[in-house]
Design a protein around this motif. Structure first.
Motif, mmCIF file in Angstrom:
data_model
loop_
_atom_site.group_PDB
_atom_site.id
_atom_site.type_symbol
_atom_site.label_atom_id
_atom_site.label_comp_id
_atom_site.label_asym_id
_atom_site.label_seq_id
_atom_site.Cartn_x
_atom_site.Cartn_y
_atom_site.Cartn_z
ATOM 1 N N TYR A 102 0.845 -1.197 0.000
ATOM 2 C CA TYR A 102 0.000 0.000 0.000
ATOM 3 C C TYR A 102 0.881 1.248 0.000
ATOM 4 O O TYR A 102 1.790 1.378 0.826
ATOM 5 N N PRO A 103 0.650 2.192 -0.927
ATOM 6 C CA PRO A 103 1.503 3.395 -0.975
ATOM 7 C C PRO A 103 1.318 4.246 0.269
ATOM 8 O O PRO A 103 0.197 4.584 0.643
ATOM 9 N N THR A 104 2.422 4.570 0.898
ATOM 10 C CA THR A 104 2.383 5.324 2.151
ATOM 11 C C THR A 104 3.247 6.568 2.031
ATOM 12 O O THR A 104 4.414 6.488 1.624
ATOM 13 N N SER A 105 2.694 7.702 2.384
ATOM 14 C CA SER A 105 3.427 8.967 2.289
ATOM 15 C C SER A 105 4.546 9.001 3.317
ATOM 16 O O SER A 105 4.449 8.373 4.383
ATOM 17 N N PRO A 106 5.634 9.741 3.035
ATOM 18 C CA PRO A 106 6.734 9.879 3.998
ATOM 19 C C PRO A 106 6.223 10.404 5.336
ATOM 20 O O PRO A 106 5.408 11.335 5.381
ATOM 21 N N GLY A 107 6.686 9.792 6.413
ATOM 22 C CA GLY A 107 6.271 10.215 7.742
ATOM 23 C C GLY A 107 5.004 9.549 8.243
ATOM 24 O O GLY A 107 4.630 9.716 9.401
ATOM 25 N N CYS A 108 4.315 8.803 7.366
ATOM 26 C CA CYS A 108 3.090 8.099 7.761
ATOM 27 C C CYS A 108 3.397 6.616 7.976
ATOM 28 O O CYS A 108 4.326 6.076 7.386
ATOM 29 N N PRO B 88 1.925 -5.919 10.121
ATOM 30 C CA PRO B 88 3.167 -6.093 10.875
ATOM 31 C C PRO B 88 3.927 -4.775 11.113
ATOM 32 O O PRO B 88 4.451 -4.534 12.210
ATOM 33 N N ILE B 89 3.983 -3.932 10.087
ATOM 34 C CA ILE B 89 4.650 -2.633 10.253
ATOM 35 C C ILE B 89 3.871 -1.769 11.233
ATOM 36 O O ILE B 89 4.445 -1.141 12.140
ATOM 37 N N TRP B 90 2.576 -1.717 11.059
ATOM 38 C CA TRP B 90 1.709 -0.892 11.907
ATOM 39 C C TRP B 90 1.801 -1.334 13.369
ATOM 40 O O TRP B 90 1.980 -0.504 14.274
ATOM 41 N N ILE B 91 1.702 -2.627 13.610
ATOM 42 C CA ILE B 91 1.759 -3.144 14.987
ATOM 43 C C ILE B 91 3.097 -2.795 15.631
ATOM 44 O O ILE B 91 3.151 -2.250 16.744
ATOM 45 N N ASN B 92 4.183 -3.103 14.955
ATOM 46 C CA ASN B 92 5.506 -2.867 15.549
ATOM 47 C C ASN B 92 5.750 -1.387 15.814
ATOM 48 O O ASN B 92 6.340 -1.018 16.840
ATOM 49 N N GLU B 93 5.297 -0.535 14.907
ATOM 50 C CA GLU B 93 5.496 0.900 15.077
ATOM 51 C C GLU B 93 4.708 1.423 16.284
ATOM 52 O O GLU B 93 5.232 2.192 17.098
ATOM 53 N N MET B 94 3.464 1.018 16.423
ATOM 54 C CA MET B 94 2.645 1.503 17.535
ATOM 55 C C MET B 94 3.115 0.952 18.878
ATOM 56 O O MET B 94 3.076 1.648 19.897
ATOM 57 N N VAL B 95 3.545 -0.298 18.896
ATOM 58 C CA VAL B 95 4.085 -0.871 20.141
ATOM 59 C C VAL B 95 5.356 -0.128 20.559
ATOM 60 O O VAL B 95 5.569 0.172 21.732
#
Length: 226
Positions: free
Chosen positions: A203-209, A215-222
């Motif tokens: 999924y295209p994600t803007s810089p800083g988002c 897996p990326i979302w979970i690890n980042e929020m944890v």
């Protein structure tokens, strides 16, 4: 707006004001996201604020079946005045992405009937309605998980998410991510399901988002919570 709106405004007054706020550029942007209205949301919010809370006017605006009017209706409605039957009816009519999102956030999540509605929507065969149920499930994962069977939800996500229609898939993915973020004992399994299914991995994600790939979302929020 050519006239000042207030609590005594009629449906016709509101729709005239919305028509005056119509912006072709805003409509083009909204239509790319599946929405059929052309009013800047900041201006729409300001219009709704001038009307104040008004359940009768909200219901009249909702019944016009006009998307911009429905968004105003959601902002001026009184969440606790809804019955479960009314919530189900509005759920079935809230088909466009922005209307569904606002309806869930500004009305359903502020009622005491959230869980009853969630259970009803999870049984729907229409993927748009079921997506609403999964969005409420993602909310409950964080706010009231004791009402949920989290391992069973993970089983369902693992079995169905890859082939689910886009909006339903997105809502299931939100639930998967929230389970991984909020519930450490199930985090490894949530991460493994995300890696196995690869849903939204590209999924295209803007810089800083943060990527919506679970897996990326979970690890980042944890990491942020640590």
């Amino acid at each position: 707006m050519s006239q000042q709106l207030g609590p005594d405004s009629l449906v016709e007054d509101v729709q005239q004001a919305l028509a005056e706020l119509e912006d072709p550029k805003a409509r083009a942007i909204n239509e790319r996201h599946g929405d059929d209205f052309g009013v800047n949301l900041s201006k729409l919010r300001a219009l709704a604020k001038s009307l104040k809370s008004n359940q009768e006017l909200a219901e009249q605006l909702w019944n016009t079946q006009d998307t911009a009017s429905a968004l105003v209706a959601i902002l001026i409605a009184k969440p606790r005045s809804f019955t479960l039957e009314q919530l189900l009816q509005w759920s079935k009519q809230a088909s466009t992405p922005k209307v569904q999102s606002w309806f869930l956030s500004y009305i359903v999540k502020k009622t005491k009937l959230l869980e009853q509605l969630r259970c009803a929507l999870m049984l729907e065969q229409d993927p748009v309605l079921e997506a609403a149920g999964w969005e409420l499930t993602a909310h409950q994962v964080a706010k009231d998980p004791d009402k949920l069977n989290l391992p069973e939800l993970l089983d369902t996500i693992e079995r169905r998410m890859v082939t689910a229609p886009d909006r339903l898939q997105w809502a299931m993915n939100n639930t998967l991510a929230n389970i991984g973020i909020e519930h450490a004992p199930l985090r490894a399994r949530a991460l493994a399901i995300g890696e196995k299914l690869q849903v939204l991995a590209d999924y295209p994600t803007s810089p800083g988002c943060t990527s919506p790939f679970a897996p990326i979302w979970i690890n980042e929020m944890v990491k942020r919570k640590a």
